[in-house]
Design an enzyme around this catalytic site. Structure first.
Site, mmCIF file in Angstrom:
data_model
loop_
_atom_site.group_PDB
_atom_site.id
_atom_site.type_symbol
_atom_site.label_atom_id
_atom_site.label_comp_id
_atom_site.label_asym_id
_atom_site.label_seq_id
_atom_site.Cartn_x
_atom_site.Cartn_y
_atom_site.Cartn_z
ATOM 1 N N THR A 105 -29.696 2.318 -14.829
ATOM 2 C CA THR A 105 -30.318 3.497 -13.784
ATOM 3 C C THR A 105 -31.763 3.113 -13.771
ATOM 4 O O THR A 105 -32.312 2.162 -14.534
ATOM 5 C CB THR A 105 -30.246 4.839 -14.693
ATOM 6 N N ASP A 149 -25.444 12.145 -14.171
ATOM 7 C CA ASP A 149 -26.710 13.130 -14.231
ATOM 8 C C ASP A 149 -27.497 12.546 -13.245
ATOM 9 O O ASP A 149 -28.381 13.353 -12.662
ATOM 10 C CB ASP A 149 -27.530 13.008 -15.639
#
Length: 312
Positions: free
Chosen positions: A178, A209
């Site tokens: 990420t 998320d």
């Protein structure tokens, strides 16, 4: 007027010094510095925290070393499905996208959702259609093809398992691919953003998320700005980014105390691995992680560039 600052991350996980060669480490540090430079250039010229976060993340999305944008991993079906989110600490406005293909810079699409629609989260084909209407750059599948990423898919495609981004050869290899940035501008405004290609071999439209405001990204001028990297399912369950802010707002914890509680206690108790970057309204910065390493960096006003990868 506040002194500006930008903090970035490029993923956390099993990142070991023993598994890294000097050339690759130099490339990663160079990529982090380029992203910091892009964000700092915005801030030192009087630009907004939102612009700085977007600029830094675009740099990482365009760098195939990072699992976002061009470097996104492949799904089970051999596609690149990307997620991103962006939030302003002023007014608590936010935008996010999930399961998006072909958009060169997902973070730009997240910002368009925030500023040019009445929504917060757009998904899949509808989000791509919105991107085209906004004139954002659309790329063919070949743009996102990175041989290393495709090889990762082929290794586990028939295993029925998903896999984190490229990892070290250990007994439990993981790298949570990420990228993210948080920034504080000269006017005291905070912003946070996160972008990812998700997990290798993911199926059924899985999202983690990153596109969930409060889980992977959160910003509030009263408290802090947060961008997360880790096993997304745990970060969603723990509402990690918002929890850091809540601990500051309602329990009067410092940024350091709140980050430590969430990353090293709450997440660990759930079995969640990863980390986050956070910046408060006073310019205090934290970059905690409970994994072996996390690609990270910081640039403050009138100070040098700092990048790091390993725990020590």
């Amino acid at each position: 007027m506040s002194k500006h600052c930008i903090v970035i991350h490029g993923g956390a996980g099993t990142i070991l010094r023993t598994a890294m060669n000097p050339g690759l480490e130099k490339a990663y540090r160079g990529g982090l510095t380029q992203a910091l430079t892009a964000g700092d250039n915005v801030l030192k010229s009087g630009g907004t925290a939102l612009d700085a976060v977007e600029a830094a993340i675009v740099e990482m999305e365009n760098n195939p070393l990072f699992n976002a944008g061009k470097g996104s991993v492949f799904t089970h079906d051999g596609k690149n499905e990307m997620d991103a989110s962006l939030m302003s600490g002023s007014g608590l406005t936010a935008g996010a996208i999930a399961g998006v293909t072909s958009v060169k810079n997902p973070i730009k699409l997240a910002r368009a959702v925030m500023e040019k629609s009445e929504h917060v989260l757009l998904c899949g084909e509808g989000a791509v259609e919105f991107a085209k209407l906004q004139g954002l750059e659309i790329e063919p599948d070949s743009y996102f093809f990175v041989q290393q990423r495709y090889d990762q898919l082929l290794e586990i495609r028939n295993s029925g398992k998903t896999q984190m981004d490229h990892f070290a050869p250990t007994s439990e290899p993981k790298k949570f691919g990420t990228v993210g940035a948080v920034a504080l501008d000269m006017n005291g405004n905070l912003a946070a953003g996160t972008s990812t290609g998700g997990m290798t071999n993911k199926r059924f439209g899985r999202a983690g998320d990153t596109p969930i405001i409060g889980a992977g990204t959160y910003a509030n001028n009263l408290t802090c700005a947060v961008s997360c990297t880790g096993h997304g399912e745990y970060f969603i369950r723990a509402v990690v980014a918002y929890d850091v802010s809540c601990l500051m707002e309602y329990k009067n914890l410092s940024l350091k105390e709140a980050c430590d509680l969430v990353v090293n206690k709450k997440l660990v108790s759930l079995g969640g691995e990863g980390g986050l970057i956070a910046l408060d309204s006073k310019g205090n910065a934290e970059m905690p992680f409970n994994s072996e390493g996390m690609y990270r960096g910081i640039k403050r006003a009138n100070e040098g560039f700092e990048t790091a990868i390993y725990r020590s």
